[in-house]
Motif scaffolding. Structure first.
Motif, PDB file in Angstrom:
ATOM      1  N   MET A 123       0.815  -1.193   0.000  1.00 27.84           N
ATOM      2  CA  MET A 123       0.000   0.000   0.000  1.00 27.84           C
ATOM      3  C   MET A 123       0.863   1.263   0.000  1.00 27.84           C
ATOM      4  N   LEU A 124       1.869   1.323   0.885  1.00 26.85           N
ATOM      5  CA  LEU A 124       2.726   2.490   0.968  1.00 26.85           C
ATOM      6  C   LEU A 124       3.504   2.688  -0.331  1.00 26.85           C
ATOM      7  N   ASN A 125       3.982   1.597  -0.921  1.00 29.90           N
ATOM      8  CA  ASN A 125       4.719   1.716  -2.185  1.00 29.90           C
ATOM      9  C   ASN A 125       3.853   2.311  -3.288  1.00 29.90           C
ATOM     10  N   ALA A 126       2.610   1.885  -3.357  1.00 28.57           N
ATOM     11  CA  ALA A 126       1.695   2.436  -4.364  1.00 28.57           C
ATOM     12  C   ALA A 126       1.453   3.922  -4.105  1.00 28.57           C
ATOM     13  N   LEU A 127       1.249   4.286  -2.856  1.00 31.62           N
ATOM     14  CA  LEU A 127       1.040   5.686  -2.494  1.00 31.62           C
ATOM     15  C   LEU A 127       2.266   6.527  -2.852  1.00 31.62           C
ATOM     16  N   GLN A 128       3.449   6.016  -2.548  1.00 33.37           N
ATOM     17  CA  GLN A 128       4.682   6.740  -2.869  1.00 33.37           C
ATOM     18  C   GLN A 128       4.814   6.941  -4.383  1.00 33.37           C
ATOM     19  N   THR A 129       4.530   5.913  -5.147  1.00 31.20           N
ATOM     20  CA  THR A 129       4.635   5.998  -6.604  1.00 31.20           C
ATOM     21  C   THR A 129       3.643   7.005  -7.164  1.00 31.20           C
ATOM     22  N   ILE A 130       2.397   6.919  -6.727  1.00 28.45           N
ATOM     23  CA  ILE A 130       1.374   7.853  -7.195  1.00 28.45           C
ATOM     24  C   ILE A 130       1.755   9.282  -6.834  1.00 28.45           C
ATOM     25  N   THR A 131       2.239   9.477  -5.624  1.00 32.45           N
ATOM     26  CA  THR A 131       2.629  10.816  -5.168  1.00 32.45           C
ATOM     27  C   THR A 131       3.772  11.368  -6.002  1.00 32.45           C
ATOM     28  N   ILE A 132       4.795  10.559  -6.228  1.00 34.01           N
ATOM     29  CA  ILE A 132       5.943  10.998  -7.026  1.00 34.01           C
ATOM     30  C   ILE A 132       5.502  11.368  -8.441  1.00 34.01           C
ATOM     31  N   VAL A 133       4.634  10.580  -9.031  1.00 32.37           N
ATOM     32  CA  VAL A 133       4.171  10.859 -10.394  1.00 32.37           C
ATOM     33  C   VAL A 133       3.342  12.144 -10.428  1.00 32.37           C
ATOM     34  N   VAL A 134       2.386  12.280  -9.517  1.00 33.44           N
ATOM     35  CA  VAL A 134       1.514  13.461  -9.506  1.00 33.44           C
ATOM     36  C   VAL A 134       2.318  14.732  -9.245  1.00 33.44           C
ATOM     37  N   VAL A 135       3.177  14.704  -8.232  1.00 36.65           N
ATOM     38  CA  VAL A 135       3.988  15.883  -7.914  1.00 36.65           C
ATOM     39  C   VAL A 135       4.986  16.158  -9.039  1.00 36.65           C
ATOM     40  N   GLY A 136       5.578  15.120  -9.570  1.00 29.66           N
ATOM     41  CA  GLY A 136       6.550  15.289 -10.654  1.00 29.66           C
ATOM     42  C   GLY A 136       5.933  15.906 -11.899  1.00 29.66           C
ATOM     43  N   LEU A 137       4.739  15.469 -12.253  1.00 30.38           N
ATOM     44  CA  LEU A 137       4.064  16.060 -13.405  1.00 30.38           C
ATOM     45  C   LEU A 137       3.706  17.521 -13.147  1.00 30.38           C
ATOM     46  N   MET A 138       3.256  17.831 -11.938  1.00 28.34           N
ATOM     47  CA  MET A 138       2.940  19.212 -11.587  1.00 28.34           C
ATOM     48  C   MET A 138       4.189  20.090 -11.696  1.00 28.34           C
ATOM     49  N   VAL A 139       5.292  19.606 -11.163  1.00 29.16           N
ATOM     50  CA  VAL A 139       6.552  20.350 -11.241  1.00 29.16           C
ATOM     51  C   VAL A 139       6.943  20.552 -12.706  1.00 29.16           C
ATOM     52  N   GLY A 140       6.774  19.521 -13.509  1.00 32.80           N
ATOM     53  CA  GLY A 140       7.106  19.635 -14.932  1.00 32.80           C
ATOM     54  C   GLY A 140       6.283  20.686 -15.650  1.00 32.80           C
ATOM     55  N   VAL A 141       4.998  20.742 -15.356  1.00 32.58           N
ATOM     56  CA  VAL A 141       4.139  21.751 -15.977  1.00 32.58           C
ATOM     57  C   VAL A 141       4.582  23.145 -15.550  1.00 32.58           C
TER      58      VAL A 141
END
Length: 148
Positions: free
Chosen positions: A1-19
């Motif tokens: 569960m934590l690994n999935a949350l970490q992955t989703i968080t990294i992707v969402v935050v990373g995409l926001m930073v990229g934009v």
């Protein structure tokens, strides 16, 4: 569960930073190079479009990081996650106090109703945005480091 949350968080935050990075260092430079009123019209359209999407993205990112900090509180890297969350919260506060007021004005401007100092106001927005980008890039780097 934590690994999935970490992955989703990294992707969402990373995409926001990229934009946001792209707006600062690519899109606004392209708009600045366009002739006549195109720069102002493009910024107004971008302000309307991104002004509708980015608040949801920032709050979602902050919520995911807070959930990661709570869920993973007994894991290594929690201090980094909490610091990243504090930086994301700072970016939201900066947005609300500094960037949104300028954006709310700029998104309604046309060549016929814009103020004489519209370029100075957009330059001010850009300076605040550069600082916000530095803050969220740092938050993203801390989240990535927390995975190590």
């Amino acid at each position: 569960m934590l690994n999935a949350l970490q992955t989703i968080t990294i992707v969402v935050v990373g995409l926001m930073v990229g934009v946001e990075f792209s707006v600062a260092f690519v899109i606004n430079r392209i708009l600045d190079a366009l002739p006549e009123d195109s720069d102002q019209l493009g910024r107004a359209h971008g302000g309307r479009m991104l002004g509708a999407v980015m608040p949801v993205w920032y709050i979602t990112s902050l919520t995911l990081v807070a959930t990661w900090a709570i869920t993973g509180r007994h894991h290594q890297g929690t201090a980094l996650v909490i610091t990243a969350g504090a930086l994301l919260l700072l970016s939201v506060i900066m947005s609300l106090l500094l960037l949104v007021p300028i954006n709310n004005q700029g998104k309604t401007w046309t060549p016929d109703n814009r103020p004489a100092d519209w370029k100075q106001q957009m330059n001010r927005w850009d300076r605040f945005h550069y600082v916000r980008v530095a803050v969220i890039v740092t938050a993203f780097a801390l989240l990535a480091a927390a995975l190590a």
